[in-house]
Design a protein around this motif. Structure first.
Motif, PDB file in Angstrom:
ATOM      1  N   LEU A 204       0.553  -1.286   0.027  1.00 47.12           N
ATOM      2  CA  LEU A 204       0.002   0.012   0.115  1.00 47.12           C
ATOM      3  C   LEU A 204       0.819   1.238  -0.018  1.00 47.12           C
ATOM      4  O   LEU A 204       0.642   2.280  -0.725  1.00 47.12           O
ATOM      5  N   HIS A 205       1.948   1.215   0.966  1.00 49.47           N
ATOM      6  CA  HIS A 205       2.689   2.558   0.834  1.00 49.47           C
ATOM      7  C   HIS A 205       3.501   2.590  -0.539  1.00 49.47           C
ATOM      8  O   HIS A 205       3.430   3.942  -1.055  1.00 49.47           O
ATOM      9  N   ASN A 206       3.952   1.497  -1.219  1.00 53.00           N
ATOM     10  CA  ASN A 206       4.602   1.754  -2.595  1.00 53.00           C
ATOM     11  C   ASN A 206       3.636   2.494  -3.539  1.00 53.00           C
ATOM     12  O   ASN A 206       3.820   3.207  -4.411  1.00 53.00           O
ATOM     13  N   CYS A 207       2.318   1.920  -3.228  1.00 49.20           N
ATOM     14  CA  CYS A 207       1.387   2.481  -4.464  1.00 49.20           C
ATOM     15  C   CYS A 207       1.018   3.775  -4.182  1.00 49.20           C
ATOM     16  O   CYS A 207       0.895   4.540  -5.154  1.00 49.20           O
ATOM     17  N   ILE A 208       0.762   4.388  -2.919  1.00 45.29           N
ATOM     18  CA  ILE A 208       0.743   5.688  -2.718  1.00 45.29           C
ATOM     19  C   ILE A 208       1.779   6.474  -3.163  1.00 45.29           C
ATOM     20  O   ILE A 208       1.580   7.677  -3.611  1.00 45.29           O
ATOM     21  N   ASP A 209       3.031   5.943  -3.156  1.00 43.98           N
ATOM     22  CA  ASP A 209       4.251   6.642  -3.448  1.00 43.98           C
ATOM     23  C   ASP A 209       4.099   6.863  -5.082  1.00 43.98           C
ATOM     24  O   ASP A 209       5.093   7.586  -5.569  1.00 43.98           O
TER      25      ASP A 209
END
Length: 247
Positions: A204-209
């Motif tokens: 999820l964090h990677n997608c937000i980035d």
């Protein structure tokens, strides 16, 4: 003269299974560091049985809303003339997930939205869709009034599919007149990878980035594929209606 799109609004939407909307209140959001303590409420928070919404005004007088429902959390930001070098809702979404890691996150959407104004003629927005985006033909000529159309397109990228909705609408002005517009609503829809909760949160964090490349892709598609051949005086105007944001 080539037309240029100005993105007026962006949303980060996280889909969940067991989210509690009770966490979305000014006290929790500020005490946990999700929202800066110097931000002011733009309006009274809204609390319901199935959803909560809190809207703040940041230091640039832009509005930022956090909307929590049973199956998703929406971080919604007015952009306007702001630079896209930063997107506060991205940091807010990161902090929310870090603060509430036990929520069962399933997917995330990066959703930009903009309007193109066709102020020169009441039929210009409709004709843009009917004549520029669609092929002419007898199929457009049935009925007692000109055909109205909206388009839903899907672009496949390796990182995520990009859904783009194109719709004719009208914006009511302060003098009670209305301006015909075409709305471009985009959504990069990411499914989270991983088997464990920790792996999905990392995904999820990677997608937000990806927010910056997603907004650049959205702008490039509209500027270079939809608007570059048109020479009318078109301006992008902000979203002033409450609209739902889907992943």
């Amino acid at each position: 003269m080539n037309l240029q799109l100005t993105v007026q609004e962006a949303a980060i939407v996280t889909a969940t299974k067991n989210n509690s909307h009770s966490f979305v209140n000014p006290e929790f959001l500020k005490c946990s560091g999700i929202v800066p303590k110097n931000w002011n409420l733009a309006q009274q928070p809204s609390y319901g049985q199935t959803a909560s919404q809190v809207t703040f005004t940041d230091e640039n007088q832009k509005t930022i809303s956090i909307i929590a429902e049973q199956n998703r959390i929406i971080f919604l930001q007015q952009i306007g003339s702001s630079t896209l070098e930063s997107l506060p809702i991205a940091g807010m979404a990161h902090k929310y997930v870090q603060t509430l890691p036990n929520v069962e996150y399933e997917a995330v959407g990066i959703n930009p939205r903009g309007y193109v104004s066709f102020a020169g003629s009441p039929d210009a927005a409709r004709l843009y869709i009917a004549e520029t985006l669609l092929s002419p033909g007898a199929w457009q000529e049935s009925g007692d009034s000109p055909m109205l159309a909206s388009l839903n397109l899907v672009y496949k990228f390796q990182r995520a599919p990009f859904y783009l909705g194109i719709t004719e609408a009208a914006l009511r002005n302060e003098d009670e007149t209305s301006t015909p517009i075409v709305m471009f609503s985009g959504s990069f829809s990411y499914e989270l990878s991983g088997d464990s909760g920790a792996e999905k949160i990392n995904s999820l964090h990677n997608c937000i980035d990806n927010w910056q490349v997603d907004l650049e892709t959205y702008s490039d598609i509209i500027n270079q594929k939809f608007l570059i051949k048109r020479t009318e005086n078109v301006s992008v105007i902000p979203n002033v209606l409450a609209m739902s944001h889907s992943i």
